[in-house]
Write a protein that holds these residues in place. Sequence first.
Motif, PDB file in Angstrom:
ATOM      1  N   LEU A 228     120.913  93.203 100.753  1.00  0.00           N
ATOM      2  CA  LEU A 228     121.725  93.022  99.076  1.00  0.00           C
ATOM      3  C   LEU A 228     120.625  92.409  98.440  1.00  0.00           C
ATOM      4  O   LEU A 228     120.815  91.595  98.293  1.00  0.00           O
ATOM      5  CB  LEU A 228     123.108  92.267  99.464  1.00  0.00           C
ATOM      6  N   ALA A 229     120.314  92.718  97.357  1.00  0.00           N
ATOM      7  CA  ALA A 229     120.141  92.562  96.018  1.00  0.00           C
ATOM      8  C   ALA A 229     120.457  91.654  95.547  1.00  0.00           C
ATOM      9  O   ALA A 229     120.034  90.238  94.947  1.00  0.00           O
ATOM     10  CB  ALA A 229     119.265  93.888  95.082  1.00  0.00           C
TER      11      ALA A 229
ATOM     12  N   GLN B  75     112.371  89.046  94.944  1.00  0.00           N
ATOM     13  CA  GLN B  75     113.080  89.781  96.383  1.00  0.00           C
ATOM     14  C   GLN B  75     114.045  90.267  95.578  1.00  0.00           C
ATOM     15  O   GLN B  75     114.498  91.706  95.706  1.00  0.00           O
ATOM     16  CB  GLN B  75     113.046  88.183  97.707  1.00  0.00           C
ATOM     17  N   ALA B  76     114.894  90.049  95.017  1.00  0.00           N
ATOM     18  CA  ALA B  76     116.247  91.080  94.253  1.00  0.00           C
ATOM     19  C   ALA B  76     115.672  92.172  93.484  1.00  0.00           C
ATOM     20  O   ALA B  76     116.144  93.019  93.951  1.00  0.00           O
ATOM     21  CB  ALA B  76     117.065  89.824  93.494  1.00  0.00           C
ATOM     22  N   TYR B  77     114.854  91.526  93.017  1.00  0.00           N
ATOM     23  CA  TYR B  77     114.428  93.079  92.247  1.00  0.00           C
ATOM     24  C   TYR B  77     113.548  93.949  93.240  1.00  0.00           C
ATOM     25  O   TYR B  77     113.677  95.702  92.804  1.00  0.00           O
ATOM     26  CB  TYR B  77     112.823  92.551  91.589  1.00  0.00           C
ATOM     27  N   GLU B  78     112.715  93.515  94.378  1.00  0.00           N
ATOM     28  CA  GLU B  78     112.138  94.731  94.959  1.00  0.00           C
ATOM     29  C   GLU B  78     113.050  94.960  96.261  1.00  0.00           C
ATOM     30  O   GLU B  78     113.117  96.082  95.814  1.00  0.00           O
ATOM     31  CB  GLU B  78     111.520  93.451  96.059  1.00  0.00           C
ATOM     32  N   LYS B  79     114.818  94.598  97.186  1.00  0.00           N
ATOM     33  CA  LYS B  79     115.247  94.792  96.819  1.00  0.00           C
ATOM     34  C   LYS B  79     116.673  95.914  95.933  1.00  0.00           C
ATOM     35  O   LYS B  79     116.904  96.933  96.972  1.00  0.00           O
ATOM     36  CB  LYS B  79     116.590  93.425  97.276  1.00  0.00           C
TER      37      LYS B  79
ATOM     38  N   SER C 212     113.538  98.959  95.947  1.00  0.00           N
ATOM     39  CA  SER C 212     113.427 100.181  97.491  1.00  0.00           C
ATOM     40  C   SER C 212     114.443 100.328  97.616  1.00  0.00           C
ATOM     41  O   SER C 212     114.023 101.530  98.129  1.00  0.00           O
ATOM     42  CB  SER C 212     112.353  98.920  97.611  1.00  0.00           C
ATOM     43  N   THR C 213     115.518  99.528  97.980  1.00  0.00           N
ATOM     44  CA  THR C 213     116.502 100.283  98.856  1.00  0.00           C
ATOM     45  C   THR C 213     117.594 100.822  98.350  1.00  0.00           C
ATOM     46  O   THR C 213     118.679 101.452  98.811  1.00  0.00           O
ATOM     47  CB  THR C 213     117.141  98.997  99.712  1.00  0.00           C
ATOM     48  N   GLY C 214     117.615 100.182  96.812  1.00  0.00           N
ATOM     49  CA  GLY C 214     119.126 100.167  96.762  1.00  0.00           C
ATOM     50  C   GLY C 214     120.238  99.752  96.703  1.00  0.00           C
ATOM     51  O   GLY C 214     121.327 100.003  96.192  1.00  0.00           O
ATOM     52  N   PHE C 215     119.973  98.944  97.549  1.00  0.00           N
ATOM     53  CA  PHE C 215     121.378  97.955  97.857  1.00  0.00           C
ATOM     54  C   PHE C 215     122.035  96.661  97.326  1.00  0.00           C
ATOM     55  O   PHE C 215     120.714  95.797  97.473  1.00  0.00           O
ATOM     56  CB  PHE C 215     121.076  97.657  99.577  1.00  0.00           C
ATOM     57  N   HIS C 216     122.794  97.314  96.801  1.00  0.00           N
ATOM     58  CA  HIS C 216     123.889  96.184  95.639  1.00  0.00           C
ATOM     59  C   HIS C 216     125.262  95.788  95.490  1.00  0.00           C
ATOM     60  O   HIS C 216     125.358  97.427  95.835  1.00  0.00           O
ATOM     61  CB  HIS C 216     123.209  96.233  94.753  1.00  0.00           C
TER      62      HIS C 216
END
Length: 154
Positions: free
Chosen positions: A95-96, A121-125, A128-132
């Motif tokens: 979770l970003a 790390q928030a930017y990468e999450k 990359s995953t789009g999980f927010h």
Amino acid sequence: MSLIYSTAKYGFNACSYQSFFMLLFKFIKSKSSFILSFGELALIAPHATPTRAREKKNWMRPYDYLHRGVTYFQLKNYTAALADFEKQLTVCKQLADTYYYRGLVHEAQGSPAKAKEYLQQAYEKYTSTGFHCTDPYSVTPDQVFLLEIERKRK
């Protein structure tokens, strides 16, 4: 007959929320000039909690640690906020939003290096995953957007 008595008599705690509202409707219908304020409803609502949910040790839902952590952050209780964000990571590491708010806490505490690390790390999450946290029908008060993360990273 009072609503509280009705819940006790009929063993409401084992019922669902739908049963609660049906019981509430019947109670209101029986009173010709009955008005239930939000405060009174708040007093009645704890009786609506299903028994099984209260018996569980951990009744927190998936994003509750995140939202409570954001609340602690807004109250400037940074240690409690970080503790809740840590618990949120045990629930979901992808979770970003969690990393974003951890970065903001470290920034507020005067740790720019850690803040930058968590914001990265928030930017990468997020990318990359789009999980927010998101709701297609509304914007939550603590919802994080990619633009916010990009601004804070710089």
